[in-house]
Design an enzyme around this catalytic site. Sequence first.
Site, PDB file in Angstrom:
ATOM      1  CB  SER A 278      -7.872   4.001   2.357  1.00  0.00           C
ATOM      2  OG  SER A 278      -7.058   3.511   3.433  1.00  0.00           O
TER       3      SER A 278
ATOM      4  CB  SER B 187      -8.561   1.413   5.511  1.00  0.00           C
ATOM      5  OG  SER B 187      -9.138   2.698   5.465  1.00  0.00           O
TER       6      SER B 187
ATOM      7  CE  LYS C   7      -3.910   2.089   2.506  1.00  0.00           C
ATOM      8  NZ  LYS C   7      -4.855   1.916   3.636  1.00  0.00           N
TER       9      LYS C   7
END
Length: 582
Positions: free
Chosen positions: A278, A302, A206
Amino acid sequence: MDRIFDTNAPSRRSLLMGAGAGLAGLAAAACSRKPEPAPVPEGITATTIRDAEELAGITYTDAERAQMVADLESRLGALKQLREVDKPNSLAPATVFDPRLPGVDYGLTDTSSVSVMPYVSAAMPGEEDVAFASLTQLRTWLSAGAISSRELTELYLKRIETFGPKLECFVTVMAGRARREADAMDAERAAGKVRGPLHGIPYGLKDLFDAEGAPTTWGAAPYKTRASEGDSAIVRKLAEAGAILLGKTTCGALAYGDVWFGGVTRNPFDIREGSSGSSAGSASATAAGLCAFSIGTETLGSLVSPAMRCGVTALRPTFGRVSRAGGMALCWSLDKCGPIARSVEDCALVLDAINGFDPADAGSIAAGFTYDFRTPITGLRLGIDPAWLEAATQTERNAIDVAKGLGAKPVPFTLPDLPSDPLSLQLTAEAAAAFEDLTLSGRDDELTWQDPEAWPNSFRGARFISAVDLIQVDRLRRLWMQAMQTAFADVDVVIGPSFSSGMLTPTNYTGHPCLAMRCGFDTTKPRTLFDSEANPDAPTARTPVAISLWAPLFREGPMLAFGRALEQALGVATERPPLQAG
């Protein structure tokens, strides 16, 4: 994942908007820079105070207002000094959250041990089967010499080139670094050195974490060219385990949603909709077979949310287990880092590699991690709240029925009777502090997402959260920690709907671990981030549904053992998305 919720159960929209836009209306009314504000008298006056009282939900007398003027005027000078102090994103507050309660023995040790179910090697399958294989399968083939790390890396790089642009799930592909690392791992294996089960296996990271050789953009336009400061702690941990970094996966700007500066990350099972966020790119890439596993983060949903949307397995570890050093801070007292994979045991293997104390992370906790696939399910106490079934979808209810039939002992579980909505103020305030410069400089206008529930509006509104109220929220958080300690005292694992159970918010604030895993499929139309239909007239698609498991603090092992048994019983984890090249 389309849901009709009980009116008393928090919806996915209310949970996510509560965190990201708890003061959206206030900000729109009081903080917007458009239109230009009317001229006001210079300095603070009693009238200024009276006009501000409504924002704080209080009322003073004229005499009290007059008495406050001088003190508030002097406070502005202190605030000016405070804002002139350089405070990088990596600078954590002096007050550090610890999920452990005084006087409670959590049985923490330095011992770590992971034992997964062995895989009996079969004939080498085709490329797509390799791309979607479990970590144990990949490990077996690599050990047998059926495939090399370089070949596996090239396979994933090829799939990223083919499907990455369609899914918008990689912001930076680090092909050169990946090939160098793969060759090094092949050389080590040839010399008889194998670092562990992740040796030579490629992953996605990420784009909140630094990695040498690529920018770390945080998904946000103001930071598109932000240079990485070497490798983050989690990248170093995975390198020590022998894993290969393929590149940076997309994330919602500043860890919220699936909109980033380059587009919207897509759900591989229905590319008409976003992958949620996210950890959007990590979930999308893993679900689509573009990497063997990936790393995501969760502050408030997330990991769980994109796992639900994309049908992957995501593990949110106990707060403090995994170092966040070298990663973007959104909310120092809530941020957690964990694996996204295609199976429960894959998550166990990755957690074993990244778990461990790190003095560079103020919130880090030394806690060994133990998992054994032979853990007897019949000895586990399975917590279920019957009230949750009323708000659950039929697919979720079916999964809970299957779980009850695995042999664990069902026991009642009740969520404490405390309000959870005020907790979101802490996230909003910490996030606004982490990105204060964006608000004060006006650079928040550069962020792509500018709706009322988006960060720019929330950060502006956060300026009106009083310090007194924020401390009271922290005290409420302590009440939740105490109440959840009691609630989890007689259970080993709790199962329920990820959102409509109401467990997402309090367990994030108390630091409890969560496993989100695929439990079936529903027929849905393209959805927005908050699960409403984006286009009611659009054709339907078959999309995944996830169920969540929760466990007492630092007790991920039994939760994962139960999750593995449930995964096998459900038999839905291996279905692949209907992706086509071109």
